[in-house]
Design a protein around this motif. Structure first.
Motif, short mmCIF file in Angstrom:
data_model
loop_
_atom_site.label_atom_id
_atom_site.label_comp_id
_atom_site.label_asym_id
_atom_site.label_seq_id
_atom_site.Cartn_x
_atom_site.Cartn_y
_atom_site.Cartn_z
N ASN A 149 11.04 44.38 22.15
CA ASN A 149 10.60 44.21 20.77
C ASN A 149 10.03 42.80 20.55
O ASN A 149 10.61 42.00 19.81
N PRO A 150 8.91 42.50 21.20
CA PRO A 150 8.31 41.17 21.02
C PRO A 150 7.80 41.00 19.59
O PRO A 150 7.35 41.96 18.95
N ILE A 151 7.89 39.77 19.09
CA ILE A 151 7.46 39.49 17.71
C ILE A 151 6.24 38.58 17.76
O ILE A 151 6.30 37.47 18.28
N MET A 152 5.13 39.08 17.22
CA MET A 152 3.91 38.28 17.15
C MET A 152 3.79 37.68 15.75
O MET A 152 3.95 38.36 14.75
N HIS A 153 3.51 36.38 15.73
CA HIS A 153 3.39 35.67 14.46
C HIS A 153 2.23 34.68 14.57
O HIS A 153 2.06 34.04 15.61
N TYR A 154 1.41 34.60 13.52
CA TYR A 154 0.35 33.59 13.52
C TYR A 154 0.11 33.10 12.09
O TYR A 154 0.42 33.78 11.12
N TYR A 155 -0.40 31.89 12.01
CA TYR A 155 -0.67 31.29 10.70
C TYR A 155 -1.91 30.42 10.81
O TYR A 155 -2.27 29.91 11.88
N GLU A 156 -2.56 30.25 9.67
CA GLU A 156 -3.81 29.49 9.62
C GLU A 156 -3.49 28.00 9.50
O GLU A 156 -2.62 27.60 8.72
N SER A 170 2.03 32.87 18.08
CA SER A 170 3.00 32.98 19.16
C SER A 170 3.47 34.42 19.29
O SER A 170 3.44 35.20 18.33
N ILE A 171 3.87 34.78 20.51
CA ILE A 171 4.56 36.05 20.76
C ILE A 171 5.90 35.69 21.39
O ILE A 171 5.95 35.04 22.44
N SER A 172 6.98 36.08 20.73
CA SER A 172 8.31 35.73 21.19
C SER A 172 9.01 36.96 21.78
O SER A 172 9.02 38.04 21.17
N TYR A 173 9.58 36.78 22.98
CA TYR A 173 10.35 37.83 23.64
C TYR A 173 11.84 37.50 23.64
O TYR A 173 12.62 38.09 24.38
N MET A 174 12.21 36.52 22.81
CA MET A 174 13.58 36.01 22.86
C MET A 174 14.60 36.98 22.26
O MET A 174 15.73 37.06 22.71
N GLU A 175 14.19 37.72 21.21
CA GLU A 175 15.13 38.66 20.59
C GLU A 175 15.43 39.80 21.54
O GLU A 175 16.58 40.13 21.81
N HIS A 176 14.37 40.42 22.08
CA HIS A 176 14.48 41.44 23.13
C HIS A 176 13.10 41.71 23.68
O HIS A 176 12.13 41.79 22.92
#
Length: 653
Positions: free
Chosen positions: A266-273, A257-263
């Motif tokens: 400064n999008p946050i990309m996170h992934y997991y297997e 996922s890429i989240s734009y909720m914080e700002h």
């Protein structure tokens, strides 16, 4: 522990106490081969017996139990713990020791000091501890095998994270904008640059929330997001990579996922297997071992587990940079999986790998650039591939069509839907151009309505006319559906479909509604004529009045029938009753007060073939009052019971 030694223990004496609890415990400490054994007998206080209901033997590293069988008074061995023997309801303070000495023996065995009522707890804790130890040993055997397999999984490529951002998440590019006066200020998440532009007619039209556009700084495609309207944006993607694994290979699936909720800057990309599938060729067999990252056997621990089917293999964006080298020395060497993945991006890798072994001809479909056809049939296992013949050698025999049609399918990259359509058009003895077929394939979910209209006019005229009727609220498919319904209405009304004014109405949807009313009027007229015929015959023969307060007669037309149902709030006003009456099967009759002949009171259904009353109902389907019952009985005796010929009603054509 050898249980034959336990049978040598003597029976405990029955408890001395008599108190209102579930069980009393008597105890002794026995010695077997220098090993201390705590021997407990549990005596039910609700259903007193000469023998103990349960015997429990506790020793270092284990326990075993016996349960009294009611049928023959013998004991049956069990490995159940005390909780399962007596049930959860009887725990804690509902099990006590008979005497002080019984509790002291339990304290000696466990080397603890107990209060009254704690006997059950210490036994339960001991047994649960042993169960946990055994379960941990069992679980470790499973996890050791899994961990050994996971250690052989290679590291991800150095460029993998950049690939994730630019490929699976390539769509996640935005310009966040804000209007202030004549200026528009914006920020591009791709080039990470701020900009200000002057408002124009073009920007006023194009720069809108959720519209697509191009960044004025980096010229990349983006989607506009109005600042303030988009505070909870989070994009998600599924992606996968294939890597070497011992003698085979592994396919690793990820969720990110890429989240734009914080700002948004400064999008946050996170992934997991999430899933790992190991493919190991073994002679003529393929061994597939699936693992999933999930809770391990209800332990609350999240880790790699054996496949429990709680995670389905997703259609994932596939990493292709190493694909050719990994498949080079495998059965998929010539499968063209690289070309297929490169083109379609998202695929079910597991389905492709298995289906290719069954149908190596898939290679030729990919080489022929039939990507959509292949993708349609690799979305699930055991596809019928639209009935194509994999055993055949020639295109004509494989697809069941000539080379000209195959080339059209190839040019347009048609899927199952398009293949079915060009075959259907060929069967109809017609042709369809590439542009026409491409438009239809892009705008229709299926071609059923189009093929119906194709029997009346040309493909070009259909497309041209449908384009004039579509709108934001009505798709091409909906228009074709309404058009086919309109044609049925025209035929019912005996309109001349050779007249282009009729075949192509200027406003289809309005005309469709108009003809719908006309059909209803025609249907109602036919019903009305039938009911009038019934009225003429039946009313004269069966109308009746008791000359005091009530009268009965037949309804005269459809309008009166519908009005009766509406006023009485029951179902007699439906078209089913109207149709049956128009056919002469039934007569709907109304019972009225003589003083109020136009006010609904009761409704009666009469079967004209048997001359029997089917039902008689009042307001909201209420039953007859005593007064109405007497009136109906009087009418039946004086009118219906007359021995005359069966009522014959002439039905209008």
């Amino acid at each position: 522990m050898n249980i034959k030694f336990l049978n040598n223990f003597g029976e405990h004496k029955a408890p001395t106490l008599s108190i209102p609890i579930a069980y009393l415990i008597t105890s002794s400490i026995e010695l077997v081969n220098n090993q201390k054994i705590l021997f407990l007998s549990l005596w039910s206080q609700r259903n007193r017996k000469e023998k103990a209901d349960y015997k429990v033997y506790l020793y270092d590293g284990g326990y075993v139990s016996q349960r009294l069988e009611d049928e023959d008074g013998t004991y049956k061995w069990s490995i159940a713990c005390l909780e399962n023997l007596v049930g959860y309801y009887y725990q804690k303070n509902k099990i006590l020791c008979d005497r002080l000495q019984d509790r002291e023996r339990i304290e000696t065995f466990f080397k603890v000091n107990l209060k009254v009522g704690e006997e059950y707890n210490i036994i339960d804790k001991f047994q649960k501890g042993l169960m946990d130890e055994k379960l941990n040993i069992k679980h470790k055997k499973i996890t050791d095998v899994i961990d050994k397999a996971m250690l052989k999984v290679g590291t991800l490529p150095k460029n993998f994270e950049n690939w994730v951002y630019n490929s699976p998440f390539g769509f996640s590019r935005y310009i966040y904008y804000k209007r202030k006066g004549k200026n528009i200020s914006g920020y591009c998440t791709e080039c990470k640059k701020d900009f200000v532009i002057t408002e124009t007619k073009l920007t006023k039209k194009n720069i809108k929330h959720n519209n697509n556009g191009t960044c004025p700084k980096c010229n990349k495609k983006i989607e506009y997001k109005a600042i303030g309207k988009t505070t909870q944006l989070q994009d998600r993607a599924e992606f996968a990579i294939m890597q070497k694994y011992e003698k085979g290979f592994i396919v690793r699936y990820f969720s990110g996922s890429i989240s734009y909720m914080e700002h948004y800057k400064n999008p946050i990309m996170h992934y997991y297997e999430t899933i790992r599938e190991i493919y190991t060729p073994n002679n003529n067999f393929l061994i597939i071992k699936k693992y999933e990252y999930n809770e391990f056997l209800q332990t609350g621990i999240t880790r790699w587990c054996d496949d429990s089917r709680r995670r389905e293999v997703p259609k994932a964006y596939f990493y292709t940079r190493n694909l050719k080298s990994i498949l080079a020395d495998t059965k998929w060497k010539y499968s063209c999986m690289y070309d297929y993945a490169k083109e379609v991006k998202f695929l079910f890798a597991d389905v492709f790998l298995i289906e290719y072994l069954k149908h190596p001809t898939i290679e030729y479909f990919i080489k022929a650039k039939l990507f959509k056809f292949v993708d349609d049939n690799l979305s699930y296992y055991n596809s019928d591939w639209n009935g194509i013949n994999f055993e055949a050698k020639k295109i004509k025999d494989i697809f069941g069509m000539d080379m000209k049609l195959f080339q059209q399918m190839q040019r347009l990259n048609l899927g199952n839907k398009g293949l079915t359509q060009i075959k259907k058009v060929s069967e109809m003895g017609k042709t369809i151009t590439d542009l026409q077929l491409k438009w239809l394939d892009n705008n229709l979910s299926d071609f059923g309505y189009f093929n119906k209209m194709y029997q009346l006019t040309t493909a070009n005229q259909i497309i041209k006319y449908v384009k004039t009727q579509v709108s934001s609220n009505h798709s091409a498919y909906n228009i074709l559906s309404a058009w086919c319904d309109y044609i049925v209405q025209c035929r019912n009304l005996e309109f001349d479909l050779n007249n282009t004014f009729i075949l192509y109405p200027q406003n289809l949807l309005e005309k469709h509604e108009e003809l719908n009313l006309m059909c209803e009027v025609k249907k109602t007229k036919k019903l009305n004529d039938g009911i009038k015929n019934v009225f003429k015959v039946v009313n004269e023969k069966y109308s009746f009045s008791n000359k005091k307060n009530l009268t009965i007669r037949t309804v005269a037309n459809v309008s009166e029938l519908v009005a009766e149902g509406q006023k009485q709030r029951h179902c007699v006003g439906g078209m089913g009753y109207a149709g049956s009456m128009a056919k002469g099967d039934i007569a709907i009759m109304v019972i009225r007060a003589i003083k109020e002949p136009n006010k609904s009171f009761y409704t009666l259904e009469l079967n004209l073939k048997t001359k029997k009353v089917v039902q008689c109902r009042g307001f909201k389907n209420c039953d007859m009052t005593l007064e109405v019952k007497k009136f109906v009985e009087s009418w039946k005796n004086k009118i219906l019971s007359k021995k005359d010929k069966r009522v014959r009603v002439k039905i209008s054509a």
